[in-house]
Scaffold this motif. Sequence first.
Motif, PDB file in Angstrom:
ATOM      1  N   PRO A   1     104.084 -60.585  50.154  1.00  0.00           N
ATOM      2  CA  PRO A   1     104.710 -59.567  51.008  1.00  0.00           C
ATOM      3  C   PRO A   1     104.250 -58.174  50.572  1.00  0.00           C
ATOM      4  O   PRO A   1     103.848 -57.980  49.422  1.00  0.00           O
ATOM      5  N   PRO A   2     104.339 -57.195  51.470  1.00  0.00           N
ATOM      6  CA  PRO A   2     103.950 -55.836  51.096  1.00  0.00           C
ATOM      7  C   PRO A   2     104.985 -55.206  50.162  1.00  0.00           C
ATOM      8  O   PRO A   2     106.134 -55.655  50.119  1.00  0.00           O
ATOM      9  N   ALA A   3     104.576 -54.161  49.442  1.00  0.00           N
ATOM     10  CA  ALA A   3     105.466 -53.479  48.492  1.00  0.00           C
ATOM     11  C   ALA A   3     106.758 -53.036  49.181  1.00  0.00           C
ATOM     12  O   ALA A   3     107.863 -53.194  48.641  1.00  0.00           O
ATOM     13  N   MET A   4     106.618 -52.495  50.391  1.00  0.00           N
ATOM     14  CA  MET A   4     107.817 -52.022  51.104  1.00  0.00           C
ATOM     15  C   MET A   4     108.739 -53.201  51.423  1.00  0.00           C
ATOM     16  O   MET A   4     109.960 -53.079  51.377  1.00  0.00           O
ATOM     17  N   GLY A   5     108.140 -54.346  51.737  1.00  0.00           N
ATOM     18  CA  GLY A   5     108.948 -55.544  52.024  1.00  0.00           C
ATOM     19  C   GLY A   5     109.781 -55.950  50.824  1.00  0.00           C
ATOM     20  O   GLY A   5     110.983 -56.216  50.930  1.00  0.00           O
ATOM     21  N   PHE A   6     109.144 -55.997  49.648  1.00  0.00           N
ATOM     22  CA  PHE A   6     109.874 -56.340  48.425  1.00  0.00           C
ATOM     23  C   PHE A   6     111.004 -55.339  48.172  1.00  0.00           C
ATOM     24  O   PHE A   6     112.147 -55.712  47.888  1.00  0.00           O
ATOM     25  N   ALA A   7     110.653 -54.051  48.280  1.00  0.00           N
ATOM     26  CA  ALA A   7     111.635 -53.002  47.945  1.00  0.00           C
ATOM     27  C   ALA A   7     112.837 -53.070  48.883  1.00  0.00           C
ATOM     28  O   ALA A   7     113.995 -53.002  48.445  1.00  0.00           O
ATOM     29  N   LEU A   8     112.569 -53.230  50.180  1.00  0.00           N
ATOM     30  CA  LEU A   8     113.679 -53.211  51.141  1.00  0.00           C
ATOM     31  C   LEU A   8     114.483 -54.505  51.089  1.00  0.00           C
ATOM     32  O   LEU A   8     115.704 -54.495  51.308  1.00  0.00           O
ATOM     33  N   ALA A   9     113.817 -55.599  50.759  1.00  0.00           N
ATOM     34  CA  ALA A   9     114.553 -56.868  50.602  1.00  0.00           C
ATOM     35  C   ALA A   9     115.552 -56.721  49.459  1.00  0.00           C
ATOM     36  O   ALA A   9     116.729 -57.092  49.582  1.00  0.00           O
ATOM     37  N   GLU A  10     115.091 -56.134  48.359  1.00  0.00           N
ATOM     38  CA  GLU A  10     115.990 -55.980  47.211  1.00  0.00           C
ATOM     39  C   GLU A  10     117.163 -55.072  47.571  1.00  0.00           C
ATOM     40  O   GLU A  10     118.329 -55.392  47.293  1.00  0.00           O
ATOM     41  N   SER A  11     116.875 -53.969  48.226  1.00  0.00           N
ATOM     42  CA  SER A  11     117.978 -53.055  48.510  1.00  0.00           C
ATOM     43  C   SER A  11     118.912 -53.653  49.575  1.00  0.00           C
ATOM     44  O   SER A  11     120.127 -53.441  49.518  1.00  0.00           O
ATOM     45  N   ALA A  12     118.383 -54.444  50.511  1.00  0.00           N
ATOM     46  CA  ALA A  12     119.265 -55.096  51.502  1.00  0.00           C
ATOM     47  C   ALA A  12     120.228 -56.046  50.789  1.00  0.00           C
ATOM     48  O   ALA A  12     121.439 -56.028  51.022  1.00  0.00           O
ATOM     49  N   TYR A  13     119.681 -56.881  49.918  1.00  0.00           N
ATOM     50  CA  TYR A  13     120.535 -57.845  49.218  1.00  0.00           C
ATOM     51  C   TYR A  13     121.518 -57.147  48.277  1.00  0.00           C
ATOM     52  O   TYR A  13     122.640 -57.582  48.099  1.00  0.00           O
ATOM     53  N   ARG A  14     121.082 -56.025  47.660  1.00  0.00           N
ATOM     54  CA  ARG A  14     121.960 -55.353  46.686  1.00  0.00           C
ATOM     55  C   ARG A  14     122.999 -54.455  47.342  1.00  0.00           C
ATOM     56  O   ARG A  14     124.119 -54.349  46.858  1.00  0.00           O
ATOM     57  N   THR A  15     122.613 -53.807  48.447  1.00  0.00           N
ATOM     58  CA  THR A  15     123.527 -52.778  48.993  1.00  0.00           C
ATOM     59  C   THR A  15     124.075 -53.130  50.379  1.00  0.00           C
ATOM     60  O   THR A  15     124.911 -52.399  50.896  1.00  0.00           O
ATOM     61  N   GLY A  16     123.605 -54.225  50.968  1.00  0.00           N
ATOM     62  CA  GLY A  16     123.922 -54.446  52.382  1.00  0.00           C
ATOM     63  C   GLY A  16     125.111 -55.353  52.675  1.00  0.00           C
ATOM     64  O   GLY A  16     125.353 -55.685  53.845  1.00  0.00           O
ATOM     65  N   GLU A  17     125.848 -55.770  51.660  1.00  0.00           N
ATOM     66  CA  GLU A  17     126.851 -56.806  51.901  1.00  0.00           C
ATOM     67  C   GLU A  17     127.979 -56.349  52.848  1.00  0.00           C
ATOM     68  O   GLU A  17     128.373 -57.068  53.758  1.00  0.00           O
ATOM     69  N   THR A  18     128.493 -55.128  52.620  1.00  0.00           N
ATOM     70  CA  THR A  18     129.577 -54.641  53.494  1.00  0.00           C
ATOM     71  C   THR A  18     129.051 -54.522  54.923  1.00  0.00           C
ATOM     72  O   THR A  18     129.715 -54.904  55.894  1.00  0.00           O
ATOM     73  N   TRP A  19     127.845 -53.999  55.046  1.00  0.00           N
ATOM     74  CA  TRP A  19     127.201 -53.859  56.359  1.00  0.00           C
ATOM     75  C   TRP A  19     127.078 -55.236  57.020  1.00  0.00           C
ATOM     76  O   TRP A  19     127.351 -55.394  58.201  1.00  0.00           O
ATOM     77  N   ARG A  20     126.691 -56.237  56.233  1.00  0.00           N
ATOM     78  CA  ARG A  20     126.506 -57.590  56.784  1.00  0.00           C
ATOM     79  C   ARG A  20     127.832 -58.143  57.319  1.00  0.00           C
ATOM     80  O   ARG A  20     127.884 -58.726  58.405  1.00  0.00           O
ATOM     81  N   VAL A  21     128.898 -57.921  56.558  1.00  0.00           N
ATOM     82  CA  VAL A  21     130.198 -58.441  56.988  1.00  0.00           C
ATOM     83  C   VAL A  21     130.622 -57.750  58.298  1.00  0.00           C
ATOM     84  O   VAL A  21     131.105 -58.388  59.242  1.00  0.00           O
ATOM     85  N   GLU A  22     130.364 -56.437  58.383  1.00  0.00           N
ATOM     86  CA  GLU A  22     130.698 -55.706  59.623  1.00  0.00           C
ATOM     87  C   GLU A  22     129.817 -56.186  60.775  1.00  0.00           C
ATOM     88  O   GLU A  22     130.275 -56.328  61.906  1.00  0.00           O
ATOM     89  N   LEU A  23     128.559 -56.440  60.468  1.00  0.00           N
ATOM     90  CA  LEU A  23     127.626 -56.929  61.495  1.00  0.00           C
ATOM     91  C   LEU A  23     128.149 -58.239  62.097  1.00  0.00           C
ATOM     92  O   LEU A  23     128.166 -58.427  63.317  1.00  0.00           O
ATOM     93  N   ILE A  24     128.588 -59.123  61.221  1.00  0.00           N
ATOM     94  CA  ILE A  24     129.045 -60.427  61.691  1.00  0.00           C
ATOM     95  C   ILE A  24     130.269 -60.279  62.598  1.00  0.00           C
ATOM     96  O   ILE A  24     130.363 -60.930  63.639  1.00  0.00           O
ATOM     97  N   ASP A  25     131.187 -59.384  62.220  1.00  0.00           N
ATOM     98  CA  ASP A  25     132.351 -59.125  63.089  1.00  0.00           C
ATOM     99  C   ASP A  25     131.891 -58.634  64.457  1.00  0.00           C
ATOM    100  O   ASP A  25     132.407 -59.052  65.488  1.00  0.00           O
ATOM    101  N   TYR A  26     130.914 -57.734  64.432  1.00  0.00           N
ATOM    102  CA  TYR A  26     130.428 -57.149  65.680  1.00  0.00           C
ATOM    103  C   TYR A  26     129.745 -58.217  66.543  1.00  0.00           C
ATOM    104  O   TYR A  26     129.981 -58.313  67.751  1.00  0.00           O
ATOM    105  N   LEU A  27     128.930 -59.041  65.889  1.00  0.00           N
ATOM    106  CA  LEU A  27     128.216 -60.088  66.639  1.00  0.00           C
ATOM    107  C   LEU A  27     129.197 -61.106  67.212  1.00  0.00           C
ATOM    108  O   LEU A  27     129.028 -61.595  68.328  1.00  0.00           O
ATOM    109  N   ARG A  28     130.248 -61.421  66.423  1.00  0.00           N
ATOM    110  CA  ARG A  28     131.247 -62.361  66.933  1.00  0.00           C
ATOM    111  C   ARG A  28     131.928 -61.774  68.174  1.00  0.00           C
ATOM    112  O   ARG A  28     132.148 -62.451  69.166  1.00  0.00           O
ATOM    113  N   GLY A  29     132.212 -60.463  68.109  1.00  0.00           N
ATOM    114  CA  GLY A  29     132.793 -59.767  69.266  1.00  0.00           C
ATOM    115  C   GLY A  29     131.846 -59.833  70.459  1.00  0.00           C
ATOM    116  O   GLY A  29     132.269 -60.088  71.591  1.00  0.00           O
ATOM    117  N   ASN A  30     130.563 -59.605  70.193  1.00  0.00           N
ATOM    118  CA  ASN A  30     129.567 -59.678  71.276  1.00  0.00           C
ATOM    119  C   ASN A  30     129.519 -61.079  71.880  1.00  0.00           C
ATOM    120  O   ASN A  30     129.438 -61.260  73.093  1.00  0.00           O
TER     121      ASN A  30
END
Length: 346
Positions: free
Chosen positions: A232-261
Amino acid sequence: MDFKSPPGVIERAAEEADFGNFGYAKCPAGLVDVIIERCKDLYGWEIDSSWIVWLPGMVCALNVSCRVFEKESSQVFTQTPVYPPFLSAPGNFDLPCTRIPMVLDQGRFGIDFDALEALPSNPSDLFMLCHPHNPVGSAFTKEELAKFAEWACRKDLYVCSDEIHCDLLLEPGLRHTPLALLGSEVAERSITLMAPSKTFNLPGFGCSYAIISNGKLRSRFKKAMAGIVPDPPAMGFALAESAYRTGETWRVELIDYLRGNRDFALDELSKINGLAPYPPQATYLLWMDARSLPVENPHGFFENAGVGLSDGKDFGAPGVLRLNLGCSRQLLGEALERMVSACKDL
Ligand SMILES: Cc1ncc(COP(=O)(O)O)c(C=O)c1O
């Protein structure tokens, strides 16, 4: 999806852009650590860092999996309907693709175990599983997976389990079970594919990985990639790490939103006679049978009405359609309104 990635990911992308050096990169150790932590915390799966093989995309991984078995397998099995690259990958390696239609039980698509039992198979044939399943949105239960694993081991098969949608389970209470967690015997035969790309809307920076506990199988997988598949490209590695490390609250909100949709879409679509939507348990995709609509080409009909749906024929199911729910409720509302109004005069 239409959504912006989590704020932590966007900040990280800005930092990388600021740094301004876009050379090659190896995987950051922190990314491996967070994958190991997540596998344990979210799925109860203890993995070793040496099991991880990096890939720049999941379609690539599906094709590499077929390539591993091009000389050994006599065929590749997959359940239909399915994400189109499952149908095309075997042919890229001159392997016949044997399609097993899924069975519908009370609006949910499941594995047809009777059909599996009746299948002629040879040892070392490959089964490509999509779990959770695109396009029908089924998240297979532990019981289904255990039965499937028992069958695959008894028949001496290998399984490539594409689990890219595993962090998008829409029902509160549902937990993803990786197929390879169902016992050491099935783990030895499994290639598990995962990525942060669908969940955090990062597919453009291709960063995916296979988890393969069987060392011999892992070496074969790496050999099938050698000289062809880049990291994967350097940006891919970097963003994957930050998504997994910082994105959990966002993910939970996303799932609520998608369920609503999803629930909103199901309500609106119930106004159309002749259209049968199947509520997805996972993914941001809604599969709907349009074969009872009095139109010749449902895909073209809705496209003429200003709504771009995926055509089921590409998934092995002509006359069925797939709606993407990964957008704002407002845009979804506009699309549904167009669909309802197009069908009013039928
Ligand atoms: C089940 C499944 N596998 C693979 C992919 C594609 O992954 P990639 O963009 O990493 O090739 C998708 C994208 O929709 C998918 O739904």
